[in-house]
Write a protein that holds these residues in place. Structure first.
Motif, PDB file in Angstrom:
ATOM      1  N   GLU A  96      -1.473  21.914 -14.549  1.00  0.00           N
ATOM      2  CA  GLU A  96      -0.077  21.748 -14.122  1.00  0.00           C
ATOM      3  C   GLU A  96       0.093  20.514 -13.234  1.00  0.00           C
ATOM      4  O   GLU A  96       1.099  19.819 -13.302  1.00  0.00           O
ATOM      5  CB  GLU A  96       0.402  23.005 -13.373  1.00  0.00           C
ATOM      6  CG  GLU A  96       0.658  24.188 -14.275  1.00  0.00           C
ATOM      7  CD  GLU A  96       1.778  23.914 -15.262  1.00  0.00           C
ATOM      8  OE1 GLU A  96       2.933  24.159 -14.947  1.00  0.00           O
ATOM      9  OE2 GLU A  96       1.485  23.418 -16.374  1.00  0.00           O
ATOM     10  N   ARG A 135       0.257  17.631 -15.433  1.00  0.00           N
ATOM     11  CA  ARG A 135       1.567  17.563 -16.094  1.00  0.00           C
ATOM     12  C   ARG A 135       2.619  16.977 -15.136  1.00  0.00           C
ATOM     13  O   ARG A 135       3.452  16.162 -15.527  1.00  0.00           O
ATOM     14  CB  ARG A 135       1.996  18.960 -16.551  1.00  0.00           C
ATOM     15  CG  ARG A 135       3.139  18.945 -17.553  1.00  0.00           C
ATOM     16  CD  ARG A 135       3.182  20.239 -18.325  1.00  0.00           C
ATOM     17  NE  ARG A 135       3.678  21.346 -17.529  1.00  0.00           N
ATOM     18  CZ  ARG A 135       4.958  21.614 -17.357  1.00  0.00           C
ATOM     19  NH1 ARG A 135       5.868  20.841 -17.913  1.00  0.00           N
ATOM     20  NH2 ARG A 135       5.343  22.646 -16.637  1.00  0.00           N
ATOM     21  N   ARG A 142       2.330  13.325 -15.140  1.00  0.00           N
ATOM     22  CA  ARG A 142       2.937  12.667 -16.307  1.00  0.00           C
ATOM     23  C   ARG A 142       4.456  12.602 -16.175  1.00  0.00           C
ATOM     24  O   ARG A 142       5.086  11.611 -16.529  1.00  0.00           O
ATOM     25  CB  ARG A 142       2.540  13.401 -17.590  1.00  0.00           C
ATOM     26  CG  ARG A 142       1.085  13.188 -17.986  1.00  0.00           C
ATOM     27  CD  ARG A 142       0.841  13.650 -19.408  1.00  0.00           C
ATOM     28  NE  ARG A 142       1.031  15.076 -19.573  1.00  0.00           N
ATOM     29  CZ  ARG A 142       0.088  16.010 -19.405  1.00  0.00           C
ATOM     30  NH1 ARG A 142      -1.118  15.645 -19.073  1.00  0.00           N
ATOM     31  NH2 ARG A 142       0.361  17.285 -19.589  1.00  0.00           N
ATOM     32  N   PRO A 183      -1.179  16.110 -24.736  1.00  0.00           N
ATOM     33  CA  PRO A 183      -0.394  16.125 -23.497  1.00  0.00           C
ATOM     34  C   PRO A 183       0.878  15.293 -23.656  1.00  0.00           C
ATOM     35  O   PRO A 183       0.880  14.318 -24.417  1.00  0.00           O
ATOM     36  CB  PRO A 183      -1.335  15.475 -22.476  1.00  0.00           C
ATOM     37  CG  PRO A 183      -2.305  14.681 -23.279  1.00  0.00           C
ATOM     38  CD  PRO A 183      -2.417  15.329 -24.620  1.00  0.00           C
ATOM     39  N   THR A 209       5.429  14.900 -22.317  1.00  0.00           N
ATOM     40  CA  THR A 209       6.558  15.430 -21.552  1.00  0.00           C
ATOM     41  C   THR A 209       7.872  15.403 -22.335  1.00  0.00           C
ATOM     42  O   THR A 209       8.870  15.933 -21.878  1.00  0.00           O
ATOM     43  CB  THR A 209       6.776  14.561 -20.295  1.00  0.00           C
ATOM     44  OG1 THR A 209       6.846  13.196 -20.720  1.00  0.00           O
ATOM     45  CG2 THR A 209       5.662  14.726 -19.299  1.00  0.00           C
TER      46      THR A 209
END
Ligand code: ADP
Length: 386
Positions: free
Chosen positions: A204, A207, A210, A339, A341
């Motif tokens: 997390e 993330r 990103r 990965p 977004t």
């Protein structure tokens, strides 16, 4: 200032053309904030419900515009509106005691108050924006300056919505990380479970990183109308730079990137912004492309456009997803194992459209996805006047 057209002296706003001479005179001494408001539904109502309905709507909107302006402005400021048009203008020309020019906060606050009053009186959306007039000479028209102000307002809103969306997204990983850490601090969790919690918290945190990167990327873009006008770049140079930037990522996945841009086409887009668009497309092609595969990037001229194509030999994009993947925070079916977004393509779309172009995705001849950015061509390189 000509008191006959100062808003306090009038029961109705002045015609826009009437404001041009006094504006030209005042702007020669100091910059003037120009605030613009538009009722986008006006034309549709005139067309669907007829002239009378449109006139009624215009009467109410104009009355509220005058009333709200009278509360928010000072004597000497100017208000304008042409009968039958959907735009309203405010020029903050009144001399101020504290500083020479009203601050951006003052301008936004006046704009918001007037727009809010107008939209609540007719229960319709009002578009708004402002700009600082630094010079105003014929053949420039007030109408043109109003368009620029509204365009700038739309960009500001876009930015606000973008950051609000990302800010909202950041809350989820943060809450999750905090939750896992608090559970671990409280103790009583076996080793295997704490390991799992720590891994989730780490995932997390990555993330969040990103998301912040995407936010940063976006904040660097100068998408204002002023920045996009009158700039151009040689596309092959930007393609070479973009290939250099993504080389480490391509090497990691054993992918060969082939630039294929042996023409000297120029596109009407600022160089850094063009580079950002290319890097985002290449980055995806490498990320979603086949391990050990090939990515190609090339530019060609098609009448008034430069078409930049990025191809990969990965799984491609299903027809049902070819529109939606350009939305903010939308991730496709190929995304699960990678990965990301869902910000990269939204930025690409925004860049292409702001430059007067477009972006589309189809199937590539080499098997995967083919992204085509269409940008307006320019005959030669243009550097903005400083
Ligand atoms: P992200 O890659 O962070 O998910 P993007 O906005 O860059 O976000 O892309 C949106 C979605 O489009 C991705 O989640 C992926 O499903 C799809 N996509 C983008 N580029 C490709 C590509 N070259 N091949 C296959 N799918 C792609």
């Amino acid at each position: 200032m000509d008191s006959a057209i100062s808003f306090r002296a009038r029961k109705r706003p002045a015609a826009l053309a009437q404001l041009e001479a006094p504006l030209a005179q005042t702007v020669a001494q100091k910059p003037i904030p120009l605030l613009a408001l538009r009722l986008p539904q006006f034309e549709r109502i005139a067309w669907r419900e007829g002239k009378r309905a449109a006139q009624r709507l215009e009467r109410v909107t104009t009355a509220t515009f005058l009333e709200a302006s009278a509360r928010a402005l000072r004597a000497g400021d100017l208000v304008g509106h042409d009968p039958g048009s959907d735009v309203f203008a405010i020029a903050m020309t009144a001399p101020s005691r504290e500083s020479r020019i009203p601050s951006p906060i003052d301008c936004r606050s006046v704009l918001e108050r007037v727009a809010l009053a107008m939209s609540s009186s007719v229960d319709m959306r009002i578009e708004s924006g402002w700009t600082l007039l630094r010079s105003f000479d014929p053949p420039s028209t007030l109408q043109h300056e109003i368009e620029l102000a509204l365009e700038r307002g739309a960009r500001e809103r876009e930015r606000y919505e973008f950051f609000a969306a990302i800010g909202h997204e950041l809350r989820t990983p943060l809450t999750s990380i905090r939750g896992y850490l608090e559970t671990l601090i409280d103790g009583g969790v076996d080793e295997a479970t704490s390991q799992r919690f720590l891994e989730t918290a780490r995932r997390e945190a990555l993330r969040m990183g990103r998301l912040l990167e995407g936010m940063f990327e976006f904040s660097l873009l100068d998408l204002s109308a002023e920045a996009l006008l009158g700039r151009s770049c040689q596309v092959s140079t930007q393609i070479e730079l973009a290939c250099e930037i993504v080389r480490p990522l391509a090497q990691q996945r054993g992918i060969l990137v082939h630039p294929n841009s042996n023409n000297d086409a120029c596109a009407g887009i600022e160089p850094d912004t063009c580079l950002q668009l290319l890097v985002n497309l290449l980055d995806n092609a490498i990320k979603y492309g086949r391990e050990g595969g090939v990515v190609t990037i090339g530019a060609s001229v098609d009448r008034d456009d430069v078409v930049i194509a990025v191809d990969d030999d990965g799984p491609g994009i299903a027809p049902a997803e070819r529109e939606s993947i350009f939305g903010l925070r939308v991730r496709g079916t190929q995304a699960a194992s990678r990965p990301g977004t869902g910000i990269g393509l939204a930025i690409v779309k925004m860049i292409a459209e702001r430059a007067g172009g477009s972006i589309r995705v189809t199937e590539s001849l080499i098997g995967g996805a083919r992204f085509e950015a269409v940008l307006p061509a320019r005959a030669e390189l243009m550097v903005p006047a400083s």
